[in-house]
Each structure stands twice: as structure tokens, then as C-alpha cells.
Design an enzyme around this catalytic site. Structure first.
Site, short mmCIF file in Angstrom:
data_model
loop_
_atom_site.label_atom_id
_atom_site.label_comp_id
_atom_site.label_asym_id
_atom_site.label_seq_id
_atom_site.Cartn_x
_atom_site.Cartn_y
_atom_site.Cartn_z
N CYS A 16 0.88 -1.31 0.10
CA CYS A 16 0.01 0.26 0.14
C CYS A 16 0.85 1.17 -0.09
CB CYS A 16 -1.05 0.05 1.25
SG CYS A 16 -1.80 -1.58 1.39
N ASN A 74 -4.07 -8.97 6.31
CA ASN A 74 -3.52 -9.13 7.62
C ASN A 74 -4.35 -9.81 8.78
OD1 ASN A 74 -0.59 -7.87 7.95
ND2 ASN A 74 -1.38 -6.77 6.65
#
Lengths: 451, 451
Positions: A51, A308
Site C-alpha cells: 500500500c 493481515n
């Protein structure tokens, strides 16, 4: 010749060593410390934050790409993990419980037995099957290697870049290039950028993007690529570099070839324990599907937070525990210059497709007390179910401090709150932070008049 | 001689014309447009924002105090409200349904009949009965007139100021004075500032306050005042001006004299419809008590957001509707320099007093991705019930962007969420806004190991 497990313990193989994969490993080791864990990572990095790539390309993070790496392969190895970089899993044999591995540096192939398996193969930029799509100038922005290449190109100057697609990544990449003073054209097939926003709000973002010096063209269908040009229905657009920003496809080929069930958009089907259709085989992250908590639909929403959390859930379950990933709201946030943009839950389109009779509420307010320096405009949109007032979705545009207010809405939507509940919420107020009625509460209050 | 209502309609009298009172009027007029509404305001202003006073005194809002006035008396009158400024309600006769009014400009007294009544008399700075408390140098910071006087004094220079008390208002006033380069001593009776924070976190704030140039003295009991000095158990502290910041007492004398039931700390007892013990008589704002949503206790928490919401609820009910104010979490936020400070729900002390077996979770993280410029430290504390994991309270300290994250916790606590629910929440992530695990989610995740 196949590596087999140590006697007296089981072997877990994890395919994919990014932040999610390595988080899973830590859970597996916690749950079953005597098991052997082998991680196969195709690239050279581990625990990296994809990201951050647009911000690296934009020069905001300095030159050292290792800032995007939370933990290096060496650090993982020092903690006793059998981590194999430049190692690609090329096949999974579910019957004999064996992974075929290619060492990309030596080109050696070997087989690895597993008792349990976690597939975290991630995603890849969508590549529509258009003429010229395989030209070298057509690139993704998914890996740290991509990032380094793009940053180098952008820094060198004299480049004309076309970004195809105007989702969050497309817009972030375009802004990054503009920071480097690289002239950038964004081509969007739809009539609006950021398809996850309602059209009228997306239109406001489009205006900000154009005011920021980016040549954003909506309704621009790309039909092919030629050296030096992107071809559209309306003619050619000059380009030395094309960045694909039309979305992320699940890397599920390996799983599919092994016979695992796939779901929406070709993502690996998993249950809320991240279990695939095969016993003892788990999957997590951008390669998997999940459930939308408002519409109830199975969706493929490739976001780092989900990867995650899902990896953590898979790791706990692989370690003998019992964890569950309940689903997503598609919460997302970005900024363009000073404009913060966020959304959660169902958009107007998504609500309608899911059969909701949704009322749209839009209020314009300030991020701070109107008299406090730095108060900036903020627009809050809420979608609520007619009759019940249940909050279905939210979208926020505004100045500094606006965007993260979406979290308030995300929690409220997950708790199945109504507008009245949201109005009653005890949100923090002081002049430097909010008007006395927080903009989210104002939207709830105004919404009560409409549902 | 008494004013009586117009024939065919009823008269509602509203005592108090600040933002809350005027918000109530708007609801009353919406619900029962033919009723006559008379507003009695003791001061010269209406719809003012007392929470802005410290920032005005600090010079952050410019010289024009009218920026703190959302709507002037003239504007209200133009919209047809019978608004009487400089008009003090001096008695309420519940039997004959009549308010005694004194016009403070003409000193004329008269009586006003009412059918229904809203009491919004607000609060006043607590004034402990100490020797010298009535000296002119001992002032509050509650009204716009206070604000103008203090700003003038602070701007003139050469002043030594003592702030008594170190709650949010005390700290905000001290910071305001420091901005004006006025040497300021803060005297706090307890061992910590900001009693609504847990002691260890308050200690961190104390360090920041002292580093900011304020002479904060804890454990300093004020025993009296003399011209030029504040007397403490440890000796005299020189002072040309003393600002009382030890809290807000409910202005309930009028209600008490009329025979209305009082509750905690002498605040007017109201139910969840803002009804007092007398039929047709409502009360809202700093003069009333409310309910704490975690501890279930009746509390007096004088905050502008509650005043506005309660007044809206009272106004809807007075207008013939049916609205409810469910209670509060004591959510509060402020900042000292760059340090943002917020809290919600029960503190460790409050949880213990309410009989909860609470686990304390504290995590240190970053406001943004660790590699993103401007990432600042943030500390999130959660209190959760042992066994169930139910979230009971939260406290946050941190850099820009930290404080408003408390809203996420406030909604979660109201929804009676557990740490697991909070961990599962789909909070917004992008590197400029958050680490991939939001600090609140990290706290929830770590908390799961402890409960």
C-alpha cells in the site's frame, strides 16, 4: 526427491511471505511451537507494505525502499523460520500433500511435503486481454520491484505516463507522478472515477483531481496499446509508460490447478475460518473471497487490512486455535492533495443491487468549530434503509481530519445501528476537532427527517 | 400584573438562550407552530459557544468575540421568536404556572404565565467556600463577558495568573495564557491533572504541560485568596488574576427553590425525556443530571454536546413529539500543543467503583504507517471486563490524528462490543492515515491476550 517432515512434528507450508503470510507464521508458531514452518516467497522481500508503493513512487518516503519492509528475510530467518525467498510454488498436489517448488535463482525444482498448507498468493494487476497488453511499457504497481522501477522512471523526467483506471490505486499513482512533475493522463472507462463512491461525490473528487493538474478523462475506453501510445475509442494518447490501475485480480491459478474451489471473480473460496475446500488447506488475503457484511454477498475486496487479519485468523486456526474472520464493509480511505476521501458499507448502487430501499442523506459541515482556525469543509453521506433507519453505508469527503471519521460509521454499520443510534452516540467534541454536532451526527440527525 | 398566553394557543417559556436553548425553540416551533415561545436570557448573547472561550482568550480566534455567536438575538427575533435578553428568571411558581422575570436593564420585574417550561439555566464555575473567594481577581471563564475581560487582561501583559484546577478547561485556559506569553501557574489538589484520565496517562500529559512552559503543581491544595496571592498549604503563590477551573456546578437554584427534585451534585433530576419532577416542566444541559451508559450511575457531566442534544430532545417533546436522551459516556477531547488527549466510557477508577473487574490494555503505536511522513506516536488504552472482554472505556494520547479515534471506541462501547468485535471492525487504512492495523485494533488484539 521430496523433503519430508521431521519425525514427531508436522510441517506447515506457507505460500507467500508478505506481511500477512509472516503474521500467520507467528500465530502458527505460537499455537504449535513444535511444528515445522516453511515459507515460500517468490520475490526477494518479506513483510512488505504494498500500500505504500504510490507514496514511494511520489518521493514522499525518500529513496530507501526498505522503509516499506517491516521485517527483512534475514530477521525472519534469525528468529528460526525456514524462509525461502526467490522460491515459487508451481504446483500443489492435494492427494500426496506435496508442493512443487522452483528456486528462481538456481532454477532447481523440488517437492516439499506438507501436513497443512496456507495459500497467500495475493493479487496481481488486472490485465485485460487487449492488443499490446504485453508491451514492456505496460506495467503494474504491485510489487516493490515495480515500485523501484517506477520511481526511477518518474525521477528521470521527460516521461509521459498514462494511468489506466481511476480506483484508489490509480488516483494515488497519478498523484504520485504529479508530485514528480510527470505529466499524467488518467483514462477511466466509466463516467466517474472511484467507482466505490456515489457518482455525485465522485464528480467532486474528479474536479479536485483535474484542479490538481491531472488530465482525467472519464468515459475513455482503452482498446489497445502500441509502442508510444494508448489506443482509445476516441483516438491515441501518447504514453511512454502505462500503469495499470483497473484493479487487482486474485492470484488463484495455483489453487485452481490443484482443484480447490474458487468463488467470486475467481478468488479462492474460503469459509469464515479461512478454510478452503480441501482439508487442512487454508487461504488468506488478496487471493481469497470474503463476505460483505451489509449485502451478505460474497465479494473479492483486496485490501491490506483484510489480508493481515485473515492471515492472523488462518494462522491461529493452523496453530490449533479457533478464530473467525466475519467479513468486510469495504472500508477505504485515501487523499488527493488536501482532500480526504473515505467510504464504508454499501454505496447507493450496491444497496440497490442488494434489494435495499435506501434513503440518501448528504450534509455539508465543517471539520472543526466554524470559528476555529483550520476548519475545513466536510461532506458526509449516509445511506439508510427506509422505514427502519438502519445505516447501510457512508461516504466522506473533506479537509484534514475528515476521512477517518468513516471509522465511526463502520462500527455503527457493523453493530447494525440506526440513524437514531448514531445521532445518540457520544462523539468527542472540542472546537479544534469538531463542531458541537459532529458532521456524522449532523448527517444522522438530518437523515431522521427523511427515512 | 402577569402576561398571559394568546387565546387558542399555549405558551412555552424557555429559560436560557444559549445554543441549546435556541435549538430547543426551533424544535418546539416545528412541533407546535401555533404555540407562543418566550425565551428569557440573562445575558446579552444567544446561541453562543462557551467551549470556544479558551481559544478566544488565547488569541486564536481573532478579536471579534461575535465569531463565538452562531446566531444573534436580532436574527432570532427576525425569525419571530419572542426573545428577551438581559432578562433573568428569578422565581418559578409551579402551582400558578408563572415565572417571575427581572429585566436587568430597566430593573423592572414582571410575571409571565406558562403552560410548559424548559429550564436551561446551565452551569457556573464551582466556587469553593474559601476565604477571599469573592475577591474581584478570582474569576470564572464561563461567559462571553468573562472571555472578553480575560482576553483584554491577557493581552495587556505584565500579569501573573494562577489557574485553580487542571481539568480540560483549566488546561485549555493555561495553554491559552501561555500562547499570550502570560506566566501561568496551575494548582491542582490531586496528584495528577485531568482526573478523568488514568493516573499514568495523566502523568504523561503533565510532562507535556510542564514542557510547554506551564508551572503545573499537583498535590497543591488552595486554602484561600488574598489580594495578589493564592494561599496554599505550602505557602502563597503570587497572582494578579485567578481563574477557577475546578469544574462546573449546575445552576439549579431556581429549580430547587421552585420545588423541583434535584439529583446528583445538585443537578436537576430528569428522566430520559428530559422531564423534571413537575408536569410539563423540562430541563436540559449543564443544569441537569444524566445517566452513564457503562456504570449505570446518575452523573453530572456538563458538556456542550449533551446540552445541545438534550435541548433538542426536550424541544421535540415540548413540541408534542417523543424523543429520548439515552445517556452519556463522558467522551471528551482536547489538545495541549501537538498532543491530542481524549477519553470515553469508564476510567480505571470509575470501572472499579462500579464493580467491574477490568483489565487495562495499553499499546504504543503510530498515527500513520511508520514509514509515512508525519507519523506520530499514539498511545491507546482500553479497559475491558475480565472474562467477557466487553470494552468499558478508552483513553488516547497522541499526535495529530490521534484524538478523534476515540469516537470508534465510543460507538463500540455503546454497542456493548467486546475486544474481539473491535478487532474485527473494518477500520479505514491507508499509509497517510493509519498503520495497517489501526492503533485501536492493535489495542483490541493485544487485549485479547489479557482478558
Amino acid at each position: 526427491m521430496s523433503e519430508t517432515g521431521r519425525s514427531g512434528s508436522e510441517r506447515v507450508v506457507v505460500i507467500g511471505g508478505d506481511a500477512g503470510g509472516m503474521a500467520a507464521v507467528s500465530q502458527i508458531r505460537k499455537g504449535r511451537p513444535h511444528d515445522e514452518v516453511v515459507v515460500l516467497e517468490r520475490g526477494r522481500w518479506t513483510s512488505y507494505a504494498a500500500c505504500g508503493i504510490p507514496f514511494y513512487v511520489g518521493g514522499e518516503l525518500g529513496d530507501d525502499i526498505s522503509s516499506l519492509v517491516a521485517r527483512s528475510p534475514e530477521a525472519h530467518r534469525r528468529s528460526g523460520i525456514d524462509l525461502r525467498t526467490s522460491s515459487e510454488a508451481t504446483a500443489i498436489d492435494l492427494a500426496s500433500r506435496r508442493v512443487e517448488v522452483r528456486d528462481l535463482e538456481t532454477d532447481r525444482a523440488y517437492q516439499l511435503d506438507f501436513d497443512r498448507l496456507l495459500i497467500g498468493t495475493g493479487g496481481r494487476p488486472m490485465r485485460p486481454p487487449l492488443p499490446g497488453i504485453d508491451l514492456e511499457m505496460v506495467q503494474g504497481a504491485h510489487t516493490l520491484d515495480d515500485a523501484q522501477r517506477l520511481a526511477q522512471l518518474a525521477g528521470a523526467g521527460g516521461l509521459r505516463v498514462v494511468v489506466v483506471g481511476s480506483g484508489f490505486i490509480g488516483i494515488e499513482m497519478a498523484e504520485a507522478l504529479t508530485r514528480r512533475e510527470v505529466p499524467t493522463v488518467v483514462l477511466e472507462r466509466l463516467d466517474q472515477p472511484l467507482a466505490i463512491l456515489d457518482p455525485d461525490l465522485a464528480e467532486r473528487v474528479a474536479a479536485a483531481i483535474r484542479a490538481g493538474g491531472i488530465d482525467l478523462r472519464t468515459g475513455a475506453e482503452v482498446v489497445g496499446f502500441e509502442p508510444g501510445a494508448v489506443l482509445t475509442a476516441d483516438g491515441a494518447v501518447a504514453a511512454d509508460l502505462v500503469i495499470l490501475g483497473i484493479g487487482t485480480a486474485p492470484n488463484s491459478d495455483l489453487a485452481h490447478a490443484a482443484g480447490l474451489e474458487l468463488g467470486v471473480r475467481g478468488a479462492i473460496r474460503v469459509d469464515d475460518h479461512q478454510r478452503t475446500s480441501a482439508d487442512g488447506v487454508y487461504a488468506a488475503g488478496d487471493c481469497t473471497e470474503t463476505v460483505h457484511l451489509v449485502t451478505g454477498e460474497r465479494v473479492h475486496v483486496p485490501l491490506g487490512t483484510y489480508a493481515n487479519k485473515q492471515a492472523r485468523v488462518a494462522g491461529i486456526n493452523l496453530g490449533g486455535g479457533d478464530a473467525r474472520f466475519p467479513g468486510v464493509l469495504g472500508t477505504a480511505i485515501t487523499r488527493f492533495g488536501e482532500l480526504e476521501i473515505s467510504r464504508t458499507g454499501a454505496s447507493s448502487d450496491e444497496a440497490a443491487r442488494a434489494g435495499f430501499d435506501a434513503v440518501t442523506i448528504t450534509v455539508d459541515a465543517n471539520t472543526r468549530a466554524h470559528y476555529y482556525p483550520g476548519a475545513a469543509p466536510i461532506t458526509v453521506r449516509l445511506l439508510a434503509e427506509r422505514g427502519t433507519g438502519r445505516v447501510l453505508g457512508a461516504q466522506i469527503l473533506g479537509g484534514p481530519g475528515a476521512g477517518k471519521r468513516i471509522d465511526t460509521c463502520a462500527v455503527a454499520i457493523t453493530a447494525r445501528w440506526t440513524l437514531q443510534d448514531l445521532l445518540d452516540a457520544d462523539l468527542a467534541y472540542a472546537p479544534p476537532f469538531s463542531p458541537v454536532w459532529d458532521p456524522v451526527a449532523i448527517a444522522a440527525r438530518e437523515g431522521l427527517k427523511l427515512v
